[in-house]
Scaffold this motif. Structure first.
Motif, mmCIF file in Angstrom:
data_model
loop_
_atom_site.group_PDB
_atom_site.id
_atom_site.type_symbol
_atom_site.label_atom_id
_atom_site.label_comp_id
_atom_site.label_asym_id
_atom_site.label_seq_id
_atom_site.Cartn_x
_atom_site.Cartn_y
_atom_site.Cartn_z
ATOM 1 N N GLY A 175 -74.443 1.031 -15.926
ATOM 2 C CA GLY A 175 -74.905 2.317 -16.402
ATOM 3 C C GLY A 175 -76.288 2.631 -15.844
ATOM 4 N N GLY A 177 -79.570 5.871 -16.186
ATOM 5 C CA GLY A 177 -80.034 7.136 -16.743
ATOM 6 C C GLY A 177 -79.470 7.381 -18.133
ATOM 7 N N SER A 178 -79.308 8.643 -18.444
ATOM 8 C CA SER A 178 -78.758 9.044 -19.738
ATOM 9 C C SER A 178 -77.428 9.751 -19.518
ATOM 10 N N ASN A 179 -76.921 10.389 -20.530
ATOM 11 C CA ASN A 179 -75.685 11.170 -20.453
ATOM 12 C C ASN A 179 -74.455 10.329 -20.103
ATOM 13 N N ASP A 180 -74.476 9.035 -20.451
ATOM 14 C CA ASP A 180 -73.315 8.155 -20.254
ATOM 15 C C ASP A 180 -72.861 8.097 -18.796
ATOM 16 N N LYS A 224 -68.749 9.398 -15.317
ATOM 17 C CA LYS A 224 -69.308 9.793 -16.614
ATOM 18 C C LYS A 224 -68.270 9.532 -17.693
#
Length: 226
Positions: A175, A177-180, A224
């Motif tokens: 994984g 960053g963010s936002n899965d 994602k």
């Protein structure tokens, strides 16, 4: 294309019918390549008298794809689609004046055949087994339509054919960053069935043989989770 549509419809239907609330859906894009040495030859009606070897080329075929998969925990089931045609280099089957083994000098063949192979919209269904550390193994099966574009001394045209593939790869998912969001890196091996197509001449039919469409693969993906 009917087979591709049916496969894709069945996979998407199975996803939509899945009522497991804890199972996530992942979507992403991939870019990679396969290193292979395909061969092709035209077999004429008098092939028993004249033996013409197949021509082969070492090629690296880049490919991009989109995929969607259903995550059931350790196991994910998905479909991967290359949304465009993959084209080979032109393969030249040169023939010299001595006929390369002709039993009768009058049967010597000095003609030249050229073949280009296109693999149209490959679709792969796969299972991906992944551990908690992100390492995974992917096993898949694919189907595509193969079209040959030939320039032959016989002036023949050839129909399209289906090709089937088996695929296995090993990789890791991480994984970021963010936002899965996550990325995957994997390498593996793909093997495809041989293809033989017969031309449109009934009196003296000839064949195109395309073999050895297999090789090592490498791929990078961004995905994602929803």
């Amino acid at each position: 294309m009917n087979k591709i549509s049916k496969i894709l419809s069945l996979v998407l239907l199975s996803f939509s019918l899945g009522t497991l609330a804890l199972a996530d859906v992942k979507m992403g894009i991939s870019y990679g390549a396969i290193d292979m040495s395909p061969s092709a030859k035209e077999e004429k009606f008098n092939a028993a008298a004249v033996d013409h070897p197949a021509d082969s080329e070492d090629v690296i075929v880049p490919m991009g794809s989109i995929f969607i998969e259903k995550d059931f925990g350790l196991l994910s089931i998905g479909v991967d689609i290359v949304p465009y045609d993959l084209e080979s280099e032109e393969l030249n089957n040169d023939r010299n004046a001595n006929g390369r083994g002709a039993a009768n000098p009058s049967e010597a063949d000095t003609t030249n055949a050229k073949v280009k192979v296109s693999i149209e919209t490959p679709v792969m269904i796969y299972a991906l087994l992944q551990n908690d550390a992100g390492a995974f193994v992917r096993v898949g099966a694919s189907q595509a339509n193969v079209a040959t574009e030939e320039t032959t001394p016989t002036g023949s045209t050839y129909p399209n054919a289906d090709i089937y593939g088996g695929h296995v790869s090993f990789g890791v998912e991480r994984g970021f960053g963010s936002n899965d969001l996550a990325f995957r890196i994997e390498g593996g091996y793909s093997g495809y069935t041989n293809v033989t197509v017969v031309n449109d001449q009934t009196a003296r039919p000839t064949k195109i043989h395309v073999n050895d469409m297999d090789g090592f693969t490498a791929k990078v993906s961004i995905l994602k989770t929803f």
